[in-house]
Design a protein around this motif. Structure first.
Motif, PDB file in Angstrom:
ATOM      1  N   GLU A  41       0.828  -1.206   0.000  1.00 24.94           N
ATOM      2  CA  GLU A  41       0.000   0.000   0.000  1.00 24.94           C
ATOM      3  C   GLU A  41       0.865   1.259   0.000  1.00 24.94           C
ATOM      4  O   GLU A  41       0.547   2.241  -0.691  1.00 24.94           O
ATOM      5  CB  GLU A  41      -0.959  -0.029   1.190  1.00 24.94           C
ATOM      6  CG  GLU A  41      -2.037  -1.086   1.011  1.00 24.94           C
ATOM      7  CD  GLU A  41      -3.018  -1.189   2.162  1.00 24.94           C
ATOM      8  OE1 GLU A  41      -4.049  -1.855   1.989  1.00 24.94           O
ATOM      9  OE2 GLU A  41      -2.743  -0.605   3.240  1.00 24.94           O
ATOM     10  N   SER A  45       0.885   3.804  -3.124  1.00 25.69           N
ATOM     11  CA  SER A  45       0.611   5.219  -2.842  1.00 25.69           C
ATOM     12  C   SER A  45       1.718   6.104  -3.389  1.00 25.69           C
ATOM     13  O   SER A  45       1.460   7.164  -3.971  1.00 25.69           O
ATOM     14  CB  SER A  45       0.459   5.445  -1.332  1.00 25.69           C
ATOM     15  OG  SER A  45      -0.612   4.696  -0.809  1.00 25.69           O
ATOM     16  N   TYR A  53      -5.524   1.540  -0.872  1.00 25.19           N
ATOM     17  CA  TYR A  53      -6.073   0.523   0.019  1.00 25.19           C
ATOM     18  C   TYR A  53      -6.267  -0.754  -0.800  1.00 25.19           C
ATOM     19  O   TYR A  53      -7.042  -0.765  -1.761  1.00 25.19           O
ATOM     20  CB  TYR A  53      -7.421   0.965   0.602  1.00 25.19           C
ATOM     21  CG  TYR A  53      -7.302   2.173   1.481  1.00 25.19           C
ATOM     22  CD1 TYR A  53      -7.095   2.058   2.851  1.00 25.19           C
ATOM     23  CD2 TYR A  53      -7.358   3.456   0.922  1.00 25.19           C
ATOM     24  CE1 TYR A  53      -6.958   3.185   3.651  1.00 25.19           C
ATOM     25  CE2 TYR A  53      -7.225   4.578   1.722  1.00 25.19           C
ATOM     26  CZ  TYR A  53      -7.023   4.442   3.083  1.00 25.19           C
ATOM     27  OH  TYR A  53      -6.875   5.554   3.869  1.00 25.19           O
ATOM     28  N   THR A  54      -5.575  -1.816  -0.444  1.00 28.83           N
ATOM     29  CA  THR A  54      -5.702  -3.062  -1.191  1.00 28.83           C
ATOM     30  C   THR A  54      -6.974  -3.803  -0.783  1.00 28.83           C
ATOM     31  O   THR A  54      -7.418  -3.731   0.368  1.00 28.83           O
ATOM     32  CB  THR A  54      -4.488  -3.976  -0.969  1.00 28.83           C
ATOM     33  OG1 THR A  54      -4.299  -4.187   0.434  1.00 28.83           O
ATOM     34  CG2 THR A  54      -3.233  -3.360  -1.578  1.00 28.83           C
ATOM     35  N   ALA A 194      -7.174  -2.864  -5.730  1.00 29.89           N
ATOM     36  CA  ALA A 194      -6.866  -1.734  -4.847  1.00 29.89           C
ATOM     37  C   ALA A 194      -7.797  -0.570  -5.169  1.00 29.89           C
ATOM     38  O   ALA A 194      -8.262  -0.413  -6.304  1.00 29.89           O
ATOM     39  CB  ALA A 194      -5.409  -1.304  -4.999  1.00 29.89           C
TER      40      ALA A 194
END
Length: 361
Positions: A41, A45, A53-54, A194
């Motif tokens: 994550e 990002s 957010y996975t 994600a």
């Protein structure tokens, strides 16, 4: 056989690294939301410049993105009929209604010139799809969204690594959904996805929705889902992400051979001046498409039809009331498209072979 995608070739190249990271997870005993998930994550990002957010799949990513945007019963979401079913089915899961808009014939993406006429007082969001690796016209879509105070949710499942005006797709709208299905630009070895978002409240809601609607264990603020990425898949994706830009450049080089060799033989995919196409698929258009599909198969070359029937003509969406002729461009394109092999482990020789077979038919 020249395959549409070859996972074994990739795995064999990365085997030592992938095996080592998978064994670390097995040794750790931390199989759900382990360190590798948090690392992924962070890495995602950093890559997109938007909080990641996975989740368990690309379909879950779309559903959770829509729920996090407070899309619900009676709302309308504008999208394209020429896409994978999950784009529209997830809208229906929320109780909202998919409202289709015809596509641009060059890029196969939603035609922004046709969006405004479909906006009603119930319209809550626009959900563009960056189909096959080419960005939708986000500048115009964002202009319309701002004018009507709509949220923009990017379906970036097929375009991770693509650029629009120098910005990475998936970082342009308010929220985006990504798939790590094995065939995607960055593929897991199973289902994975994600969600990316900018707004803190939306981020908080995404985090709750993927874990049964809970911020704190056994305390549930909303109804959520069990949609967490397996730690083993995160470990694999962390390895592959290190080489991701190389993967994209390799695919672009292979695409350039197709573009040069097949010029004048078939209708080729376009790359707009302000875009970087990531070629999730290399999708041509050709008359007598089914004949070419069979001919390639008889020459041991796999190909695929993405997509043979637009969503508005699928039985599952009969309730929307569309009919043949509702979206003439999508209907025309669906009869002509054919996706050729393009995968970063394919050799240039294999691409030349595909071209030669097409030219000899």
């Amino acid at each position: 056989m020249i395959k549409l995608a070859d996972f074994n070739k990739e795995y064999n190249k990365l085997k030592n690294e992938i095996d080592r990271e998978v064994l670390k997870v097995l040794d750790s005993g931390s199989y759900i939301m382990g360190k590798e998930v948090r690392d992924l994550e962070t890495n995602l990002s950093n890559y997109l410049g938007v909080k990641a957010y996975t989740v368990a799949s690309g379909t879950d990513a779309l559903l959770i993105a829509l729920r996090a945007a407070s899309i619900g019963q009676g709302d309308e979401v504008i999208t394209t009929p020429f896409t994978f079913v999950a784009t529209a089915s997830t809208i229906t899961f929320t109780g909202a209604k998919p409202v289709f808009v015809d596509i641009d014939e060059e890029t196969f993406n939603i035609n922004p010139k046709l969006i405004e006429e479909k906006i009603t007082e119930r319209t809550k969001a626009i959900l563009p799809v960056h189909l096959f690796g080419h960005s939708a016209d986000m500048e115009e879509i964002l202009r319309i969204a701002k004018k009507y105070n709509l949220i923009v949710i990017e379906d970036n499942a097929q375009a991770f690594g693509s650029l629009y005006n120098g910005k990475k797709t998936g970082s342009i709208g308010d929220i985006s959904a990504l798939s790590f299905f094995p065939t995607k630009n960055l593929g897991a070895y199973g289902d994975a996805g994600a969600v990316f978002a900018k707004d803190e409240k939306i981020c908080e809601k995404i985090d709750m929705l993927r874990s049964h609607g809970s911020k704190k264990k056994y305390l549930y603020e909303i109804i959520g889902y069990n949609s967490r990425l397996d730690t083993i898949q995160a470990a694999i994706l962390n390895v592959k992400l290190k080489y991701f830009e190389n993967f994209i450049e390799k695919k672009r080089k292979l695409a350039s051979i197709y573009l040069e060799e097949l010029k004048g033989f078939v209708a080729l995919p376009v790359e707009k001046e302000n875009c970087r196409h990531s070629y999730h698929q290399f999708t041509i258009r050709v008359k007598n498409r089914d004949e070419l599909f069979s001919y390639l198969s008889s020459n041991n070359i796999q190909s695929a039809i993405h997509y043979p029937l637009p969503l508005h003509l699928q039985k599952a969406f009969n309730y929307l009331g569309y009919k043949e002729g509702s979206f003439p461009v999508a209907e025309k394109v669906s009869k002509e498209v054919l996706s050729l092999p393009i995968f970063h482990t394919l050799s240039e020789e294999e691409i030349y072979r595909v071209c030669q077979v097409i030219k000899n038919r």
